[in-house]
Design a protein around this motif. Structure first.
Motif, short mmCIF file in Angstrom:
data_model
loop_
_atom_site.label_atom_id
_atom_site.label_comp_id
_atom_site.label_asym_id
_atom_site.label_seq_id
_atom_site.Cartn_x
_atom_site.Cartn_y
_atom_site.Cartn_z
N VAL A 1 49.03 43.70 34.93
CA VAL A 1 49.12 42.46 35.72
C VAL A 1 47.86 42.25 36.56
O VAL A 1 47.58 41.12 36.98
N TYR A 2 47.08 43.31 36.80
CA TYR A 2 45.86 43.22 37.60
C TYR A 2 44.61 42.99 36.75
O TYR A 2 43.52 42.85 37.27
N TYR A 3 44.78 42.98 35.45
CA TYR A 3 43.65 42.84 34.53
C TYR A 3 43.44 41.37 34.19
O TYR A 3 44.40 40.63 33.96
N THR A 4 42.20 40.96 34.13
CA THR A 4 41.87 39.57 33.79
C THR A 4 41.25 39.52 32.41
O THR A 4 40.22 40.16 32.16
N ARG A 5 41.87 38.75 31.53
CA ARG A 5 41.33 38.56 30.19
C ARG A 5 40.04 37.74 30.28
O ARG A 5 39.80 37.05 31.25
#
Length: 142
Positions: A33-37
């Motif tokens: 949830v903290y990762y940005t694509r």
């Protein structure tokens, strides 16, 4: 194996960035949830792709962080091609490019749980400048 500089909007680049994003989401599990694509908002300026024959197997990107600091982005090698020194070659290409751009430092952000990446960066002269939980920022003087 060859390494080629490609345009950020290249179909091969976007596809490899998507594979990296999928890998990271799986690797991170609930922390995903903290990762940005990838998005164009990353303002990446240069991307190098590594090829095994005609197959793209890895990438690394560069963007300007400030007037004399560059940033390593999106270092990724497909799992079955890791451990062959490809990441080190690609990181060296980014460093050479950053020097040509007049950068005095290279910056990167990663997670401490990506142990092989952390080891590569430390062996390449990067040192930790900030840590917050599993998040790590590192720099290297050029």
């Amino acid at each position: 194996m060859k390494i080629t500089l490609l345009d950020v909007i290249s179909e091969e680049v976007i596809k490899l960035f998507s594979e990296q994003d999928d890998y990271m989401m799986d690797f991170l599990g609930a922390d995903g949830v903290y990762y940005t694509r990838y998005s164009k908002n990353e303002k990446i300026k240069r991307v190098w792709l590594a090829y095994f024959g005609e197959l793209p197997i890895g990438c690394v990107a560069y963007r300007k962080k400030s007037s004399d600091v560059g940033e390593v982005k999106r270092m990724f090698i497909k799992q079955e091609y890791r451990g062959r020194g490809i990441s080190k070659l690609m990181l060296n290409m980014v460093e050479q490019y950053a020097k040509q751009c007049g950068d005095h430092k290279l910056h990167l952000s990663t997670r401490i749980t990506l142990e092989p990446a952390i080891t590569l960066y430390r062996h390449s002269g990067f040192f930790e400048t900030f840590r917050d939980g599993l998040y790590v920022e590192m720099e290297k003087k050029l």
